[in-house]
Design an enzyme around this catalytic site. Structure first.
Site, mmCIF file in Angstrom:
data_model
loop_
_atom_site.group_PDB
_atom_site.id
_atom_site.type_symbol
_atom_site.label_atom_id
_atom_site.label_comp_id
_atom_site.label_asym_id
_atom_site.label_seq_id
_atom_site.Cartn_x
_atom_site.Cartn_y
_atom_site.Cartn_z
ATOM 1 N N GLU A 174 39.846 30.118 44.101
ATOM 2 C CA GLU A 174 40.021 31.306 43.258
ATOM 3 C C GLU A 174 41.256 32.081 43.677
ATOM 4 O OE1 GLU A 174 39.556 35.641 42.212
ATOM 5 O OE2 GLU A 174 39.795 34.676 44.156
ATOM 6 N N GLU A 175 41.480 32.126 44.993
ATOM 7 C CA GLU A 175 42.600 32.917 45.510
ATOM 8 C C GLU A 175 43.962 32.348 45.118
ATOM 9 O OE1 GLU A 175 42.138 35.728 46.528
ATOM 10 O OE2 GLU A 175 40.232 35.903 47.610
ATOM 11 N N ASP A 203 32.272 39.142 42.450
ATOM 12 C CA ASP A 203 33.437 39.009 43.318
ATOM 13 C C ASP A 203 33.670 40.353 44.004
ATOM 14 O OD1 ASP A 203 35.799 38.408 44.555
ATOM 15 O OD2 ASP A 203 36.876 37.813 42.737
ATOM 16 N N HIS A 290 42.037 41.190 51.665
ATOM 17 C CA HIS A 290 42.970 40.099 51.957
ATOM 18 C C HIS A 290 43.597 40.227 53.344
ATOM 19 C CE1 HIS A 290 43.735 38.490 47.599
ATOM 20 N NE2 HIS A 290 42.473 38.392 47.982
#
Length: 320
Positions: A174-175, A203, A290
């Site tokens: 997904e990233e 998410d 992140h």
């Protein structure tokens, strides 16, 4: 949740026929006096937040043992998939490991079907299981992955027999731009796409300075989630920060109804939001978004608990 990319173009009733009297599941139990929620709220089980956090602890351990992350193509990601798959296989799900390639590395989606229900009407809940390379990704997106897993295990514990067919998914890469979920949707025939009545995406649902955001894409799904939070006396806001940045997008792009929950990433919580939800204004919903500090300590237990219960509420309500 993946990073937004400048210039990227992004796409622009609940069924409550559940009869608890036949099971005796609420015999002698009185509903909370302030909650005026649909019948499905009583049908859905409470999702133990301790169990969800247990899965997060396992994902943290996997990351620690595999270079500090669970990113696409890395050993930590495959170990994460193996952990989730083993739990589902033991619980009686039919699982499929779907393989794809991105950036020269092998990726995996994990799809789990619960036996029974009308396969012409599929209710699907999913989350991405990969992290960025910078850290273990416990909020992004261990939180959603763990809550979806524990909800699936609750389906098994209850031996739930829904009217509609239930399917759960954990997406890879997904990233890197929702690669795994795009691969899955593109692999479906038009007929099989049409069988998916609802896709629910989770998410980042345990942000340490949380908000309560509900996707506003499909009115029925949106109302389901908003009804749940209204029953708790919690005001929600439409989810805009992550629009087009997570795994609901490939489903939405082919006309499948989508919805989901989100507790915030790197946007800043306003004073009005802090007054409504608590937490700290002037700070990001998740200051470790992140980053290497997105560890098992980067979770708000209350938000994780509420969102996991809302997830189960929607799965039970939409599939009953």
């Amino acid at each position: 949740m993946k990073l937004s990319v400048p210039g990227r173009v992004t796409p622009a009733a609940i069924i409550t026929a559940v009869t608890l009297l036949t099971t005796g599941a609420i015999s002698g139990a009185a509903p909370a006096p302030t909650i005026a929620a649909p019948t499905a709220a009583a049908a859905a089980p409470d999702i133990p937040v301790a169990n969800v956090k247990g899965h997060l602890a396992q994902l943290q351990s996997i990351a620690t043992a595999n270079g500090g992350n669970r990113a696409h193509g890395r050993t930590g990601y495959k170990a994460s998939v193996d952990y989730v798959k083993a739990k589902l296989d033991a619980a009686g799900f039919t699982t499929v490991l779907q393989q794809f390639t991105s950036s020269g590395r092998t990726g995996y989606n994990l799809i789990a079907d619960w036996p029974g229900g009308d396969t012409g009407h599929v209710v699907m809940a999913g989350s991405h299981l990969d992290s960025v390379t910078a850290g273990p990704g416990i909020n992004d997106n261990g939180s959603g992955s763990a809550a979806v897993l524990e909800t699936a295990l609750a389906v098994s514990r209850a031996q739930y027999q829904p009217t509609r067919h239930l399917r759960f998914a954990w997406w890879g890469a997904e990233e890197l731009g929702m690669v795994g979920s795009k691969y899955y949707v593109n692999s479906l025939s038009s007929a099989n796409r049409a069988k998916i009545s609802d896709y629910l995406n989770f998410d980042m649902i345990g942000s340490p300075n949380p908000g309560y955001f509900v996707y506003d894409d499909d009115p029925t799904i949106e109302k389901t989630f908003k009804d749940y939070f209204a029953g708790l006396g919690i005001a929600t806001e439409p989810e805009t920060e992550g629009d087009g940045r997570s795994d609901h997008s490939p489903f939405k792009n082919v006309g499948i109804p989508v919805g989901g929950l989100f507790s915030g990433a790197d946007y800043i919580k306003t004073a009005a939001q802090a007054a409504k939800w608590g937490g700290t204004s002037g700070q990001a919903f998740d200051r470790c978004y992140h980053a290497s500090c997105d560890t098992s300590s980067n979770i708000n237990d209350t938000a994780l608990n509420r969102n996991a219960d809302a997830l189960a509420y929607a799965v039970w309500g939409l599939s009953s």
